[in-house]
Design an enzyme around this catalytic site. Structure first.
Site, PDB file in Angstrom:
ATOM      1  N   SER A   8      44.780  34.940  46.414  1.00  0.00           N
ATOM      2  CA  SER A   8      43.618  34.311  47.030  1.00  0.00           C
ATOM      3  C   SER A   8      43.597  32.806  46.727  1.00  0.00           C
ATOM      4  CB  SER A   8      42.340  35.009  46.563  1.00  0.00           C
ATOM      5  OG  SER A   8      41.243  34.628  47.353  1.00  0.00           O
ATOM      6  N   HIS A  31      40.787  42.321  51.446  1.00  0.00           N
ATOM      7  CA  HIS A  31      40.970  41.206  50.519  1.00  0.00           C
ATOM      8  C   HIS A  31      40.692  41.643  49.083  1.00  0.00           C
ATOM      9  CE1 HIS A  31      41.443  37.015  49.433  1.00  0.00           C
ATOM     10  NE2 HIS A  31      40.451  37.194  48.564  1.00  0.00           N
ATOM     11  N   ASP A  78      41.157  41.465  56.282  1.00  0.00           N
ATOM     12  CA  ASP A  78      40.948  40.313  55.403  1.00  0.00           C
ATOM     13  C   ASP A  78      40.793  39.081  56.270  1.00  0.00           C
ATOM     14  OD1 ASP A  78      40.974  38.335  53.468  1.00  0.00           O
ATOM     15  OD2 ASP A  78      43.024  38.709  52.792  1.00  0.00           O
TER      16      ASP A  78
END
Length: 407
Positions: free
Chosen positions: A190, A377, A347
């Site tokens: 991320s 995610h 995501d």
């Protein structure tokens, strides 16, 4: 008795209403994901309430919860030695396999996620991840605790990541940890994937560095903030655990921008389509050409409007490649190391990763694109108890397998 019963029913209905969220039928373990999302949203709501009342910043509430529930001490095991240290003044947690004599090992520098504002390499999930990597890869894993927003804003996090990387790659540090200089990699998930990609670009272009990263492994990375209307943003805007508006909030926080800009970067028109954006930059994020048709589906670029607010002038970090690695030129990308890019169907950041993988390939970089049709995610962080998802276990296994065969 009747009042108690009625109150219990109302509370149960209210809880069910709060927890329930319509999810795609093919997402992995949807009811478990709903519960996880409800828990996360409750913490966000408490943080927002504290912020509105002037008690503290909303992020401080979230990190306080993380610290109390997740952060653990550095505890060694019979197979892995764990110590807290520093690289160039940046705090790190080092995971070293026990034994092995004087042989050289592989090394991986890891950056945690959390929107540049949350989490820590000392969290239980990241601690378990790095322990597993150290054991299965027989490698030295160094997890970096870079500074966090709102106290630190761009480029502070990038500078911490770069400083730690430069120190990690120095001959003295590699020798002290018995790491093979030809077998070092950088990775992150991320926001940590953002830092890993940015650092990989910077190190690869730095001719003064005698040791370079051999691989870059990016886990559902966030790579741009000019277009919040890619197909994945449109498709997954309300899919847990990273909603579209939350990702935009993280970006503004990271870039030290005015929170009032949130509706301007979220609403039509897309910042990417504003007339002031140069064609060269626009081409680097042209998802109609960079992502496969199957991911574009029925989505179309959002049309621009005359007289819209130009946020790139107010927030120059939006077009800074150190913050948005997807904007880098082909010549820069072509010098970066072999790449692994993980993406998940459900995501908002899916298309960031897909576009970056394609641009790296076009630049001549060898890329492995690992996509999970039932993934969401953050799923790889949920490979461990108590929130264990099967897609988390599968993705973690594939990630470690790739590192084992390419580092």
């Amino acid at each position: 008795m009747k009042l108690r019963w009625a109150g219990g029913v109302l509370l149960s209905l209210a809880a069910a209403y709060y927890v329930y969220s319509p999810l795609p039928s093919t997402v992995n373990e949807p009811w478990k994901l709903m519960l996880l999302d409800a828990l996360f949203r409750s913490f966000i709501h408490v943080g927002d309430a504290a912020h509105a009342l002037g008690i503290c910043h909303s992020v401080h509430v979230l990190n306080s919860v993380v610290s109390r529930l997740e952060v653990i001490e550095a505890r060694s095991s019979p197979s892995v030695s764990v110590t807290d240290s520093a690289l160039g003044g940046v705090p790190v947690r080092v995971f070293q396999p026990v034994g092995g004599g004087a042989k050289l090992r592989r090394g991986v520098l890891y950056f945690h996620g959390g929107g540049w504002a949350l989490c820590s390499g000392r969290m239980r999930s990241y601690d378990l991840l790095c322990r597993k990597m150290a054991e299965e890869l027989d490698a030295v894993i160094v997890s970096v605790d870079y500074r966090l927003a709102p106290e630190a804003v761009f480029p502070d996090q990038f500078h911490d990541a770069l400083t730690a990387s430069q120190a990690f790659l120095s001959p003295e540090v590699l020798q002290s940890y018995r790491i093979d200089p030809a077998r070092v990699g950088v990775s992150g998930d991320s926001a940590g994937g953002n830092l890993a990609a940015a650092v990989a670009q910077q190190i690869s272009a730095d001719d003064s560095m005698s040791v370079k990263f051999r691989v870059q492994a990016l886990i559902y990375p966030v790579l741009q903030a000019l277009d919040f209307n890619t197909p994945s943003y449109q498709q997954n805007h309300n899919v847990p655990i990273l909603h579209r508006h939350l990702m935009a909030r993280f970006w503004l926080l990271y870039l030290g921008a005015d929170p009032s800009l949130l509706p301007h970067i979220l609403s039509s028109p897309s910042s990417l389509l504003h007339p002031s954006i140069l064609p060269a930059i626009r081409s680097h994020l042209n998802w109609t050409a960079l992502i496969p048709t199957k991911h574009q589906k029925h989505y179309r670029p959002i049309a621009t409007e005359t007289g819209s607010r130009e946020v790139t002038q107010e927030v120059p970090g939006l077009v800074d490649v150190r913050a948005a690695p997807l904007l880098a030129e082909q010549g820069v990308l072509g010098r970066t190391p072999q790449a692994y890019v993980m993406t998940c169907e459900f995501d908002v950041l899916r298309d960031d990763g897909l576009m970056y993988a394609r641009r790296l390939q076009d630049a001549g970089v060898r890329v492995t694109s690992d996509h999970y049709d039932d993934g969401f995610h953050g799923c790889m962080a949920f490979a461990f108890w108590p929130f264990r998802f099967s897609v988390g276990q599968r993705s973690l296994g594939s990630y470690i397998h790739w590192l084992d065969h390419n580092l």
